[in-house]
Each structure stands twice: as structure tokens, then as C-alpha cells.
Design a protein around this motif. Sequence first.
Motif, PDB file in Angstrom:
ATOM      1  N   THR A 318      -9.027  -4.591  -3.694  1.00 20.73           N
ATOM      2  CA  THR A 318      -9.024  -3.123  -3.648  1.00 20.73           C
ATOM      3  C   THR A 318     -10.343  -2.568  -4.156  1.00 20.73           C
ATOM      4  N   MET A 342      -2.456   1.794   0.677  1.00 17.62           N
ATOM      5  CA  MET A 342      -2.923   0.511   0.153  1.00 17.62           C
ATOM      6  C   MET A 342      -1.755  -0.383  -0.275  1.00 17.62           C
ATOM      7  N   ILE A 401      -3.007  -3.181  -7.329  1.00 19.00           N
ATOM      8  CA  ILE A 401      -3.638  -2.149  -6.504  1.00 19.00           C
ATOM      9  C   ILE A 401      -3.736  -0.816  -7.244  1.00 19.00           C
TER      10      ILE A 401
END
Length: 420
Positions: A318, A342, A401
Motif C-alpha cells: 500500500t 484498497m 492496509i
Amino acid sequence: MIKHLLKIIWNQRRSNGWIFAELLIVVAILWVMMDSMLVDRYTYHSPLGFDIENTYKIQLGTLQPGTPGYVDEQEAATRPGEDALRLIDNLRQSPEVEEVSMSAVGSPYTNNNMRTLLVPFDADTTVKPSGFSHCAVDPQYFDVLRLTDKEGTPLRKVIGQQTGLVPTADLEEKLFGDGSIVGHTFGFHLESTDRIPAIAVSSPVRKTEYEKSEPRLYQVISTSEMVNVIEGWQVIGMDVLIRMRSGLPPENMETFLQGMGERLTVNNVYVSSVEPLSDMRADILKSREDNMKKKTALVGFMLVNVFFGIIGTFWLRTQARRGEMGLRVALGSNRRQLSRLMNLEGIILLALTIPFLLVFIMNMLYFDMPDTYRLSYTWWRFAATFGGAYLLMAGMITLGIWFPIRKAMKMKPAEALHYE
């Protein structure tokens, strides 16, 4: 959105391929560990079939010639077996005692075992003679260990003073399936002339917390038969179990025995020692408990490594896409939209491993690698381990994330364009 994310994953297949392989290996290892721990915990917490609270094992001994108080056998008016039963009665009459029993190979948490051939005489020809664990007990045995029948009724209430066979429920199922064994007669060898009836069925009984219950047979015998058994096994070989009334601490057991005085000796039979069944349990389970501690420590170590490995992988992944995330922010995406995008991408990447893991599980089951002896592989076991492994992985991915996205949301548009 799903189609868009699949295109992104495919376009980045070179880097995603390694992440996919890592996820597949890690989730397979997680499934194996969770399945193994589930079987151990489920077996440990399943009903044992007996209760050892406030229960002790008394070791009997016999005086040898030349010992003070020894009574010559020719002068004794009673047999050694009768002396042992009289000593048991002396213990039973004490107000601190709830019940006492005598048995041959009937004590839990020992490695002693006796097997016998059980021959059905009045069953159909499909029921064949089989060997089972066997112990001879008096009726009080069921009170001491608080054994129950299949419906949960105390066995002593069911059998009263009857003598005969009390098989466990799994033995009944092995011999008669869904039929009842009560009322059928058996013998202990093919040429036996004795016809011993089955008078009740006990709930399944396990040897220890880490073992599955196995077919077992209790033979309730009369007083005269017990005298013969005692003399056949010798007094020192018999298992005497005593249940004390609640409220008597174990440290006061020696004081209780000392207070019994001469009543603990009948002719040449005497009480040699006493040991709590809880101590016997600790001794017999020590090696298994040590192995479980090692196994738990290993699983914990693996989980910590997996935790940091997965979080680190998705953190770096990420972080490397900060420019893309910053650009999306600059073009109007808010924090919730970016986080959902994401996270969903990571979950989809994880979900792509499901078909491969299912193939892995089927191969493991085909080669009988999971422990299906102690716990059958059912749908709930599959759902608990398979679902648990993926939920744990999804949580790690989300956590890996979350922090980079949080930082990306604070990125200024000019900085985002610089990264891009």
C-alpha cells in the motif's frame, strides 16, 4: 467495482503473483494449525464420563510373616478377600466418607488395562465375538465415580443390587447398532457355560482428557465373586476408590486415616497409602500437557510471524502505491471510498486462494492427514477452521492496509502528483 479491481490485480500480476503465493501458503498453514488445535480443545473439554472430585485411591497391603501383628493363615478364621471387604466396610461406616468401592482394573488415570472376549449367546449371527476393555466392579463403584447411563440417570439407581454386565454406549453401538443390548446374555469365551445378562448401559467413558472414548465393559459382581477376584488378583492388585464428603481438604486425609486407628487393619490386610485421583491425573497427563504447551507455543510463534509478515507485506504494497492513492484523493475520492477500494482489492486477492485451498484440504482428507479418529470431519469443523483461517487473514490484511491509507489521506494534491 469488482471488475475494475480484477483488472488492477491482473495488470499488476507480477507483484501480485508473489503476494498470492504467500497468502496461499500462509492460509494453508493457518488451516492446519487451527484444525489441530480445534481437535485438541474439543476432545479435552468433552465429557469424561466420570467425576473424581474428592476421590482418592487407597492402596491395600498385606502383612508378611515375621511382621508385628501378622496372623498365621491357618489360625485366621476368614479369607484374605473377606478381610479386604471388611476393611472396606470399616471405611464406609465413617461419617466423613460418602462411598467406597472395590474393583479390578477399575481406577481411572492408570495405564492398567484388561481385555476380554465378549461372546453374545442370544444375539443374531451377525454379532461376532470381540475383545474389549473389561473391569470387575462392585455396585458402589458407580456411586464413587458418579457414572450415569445414556440418559444421564445415575447408574446405581438403574442397577440397584443387580449383578451383570454394564457396557458403555459405544460398545452397545458397536455390537447392536441402534438396538438395545440390555437383556441379552454373554460369556467370556466360546465354550463358556455362564450366561451373564446386560443390565444397563453406561454413558461413554474416556481414559483421559486427550483420548476418545472406547468401548468398555463393566462387570458388576456379587460379594462372594469379589472375594474370589481379590484372592485371584491378590489384595495389593485391587483398586480401592473412596469418595469423601465435600468440605474435607486433601491435606486432612492423612489425619482422617490416623483417626481410623486399628480399623484400618483386618487380620493381615491393611491400608498402605492413599493418593488423590487428582494427583494421579496430573502424573498421567504430564507428558501430554507438556506436548500441548509446546504445541501452543509453536502455534503462537507461527501466528506472530504470520501476523507481522502479512501486515508488513500489505503495508509495503500500500505504501508503494501512495502516488495512486494521493491522485485519487486529488480527484475527489474521500477516505471511506479509498479505504473500501484498497481493502476490497486485498480481500479479492485473498479470495482467489479459496479454490486452491479447497483442493489442498481435499487432498489432506484423501490421505487421512487430519485427526478424524478423535473428531469426525464434519461441516461444522470445516466451517470453523476454514472460516477462522480466512477471517484471521482478512483481519491482518485490513490492518496492514489501514495505516498507509490513513497517511495517504493527509497527503496534499501537489505531493500526490509528485509521487505519480
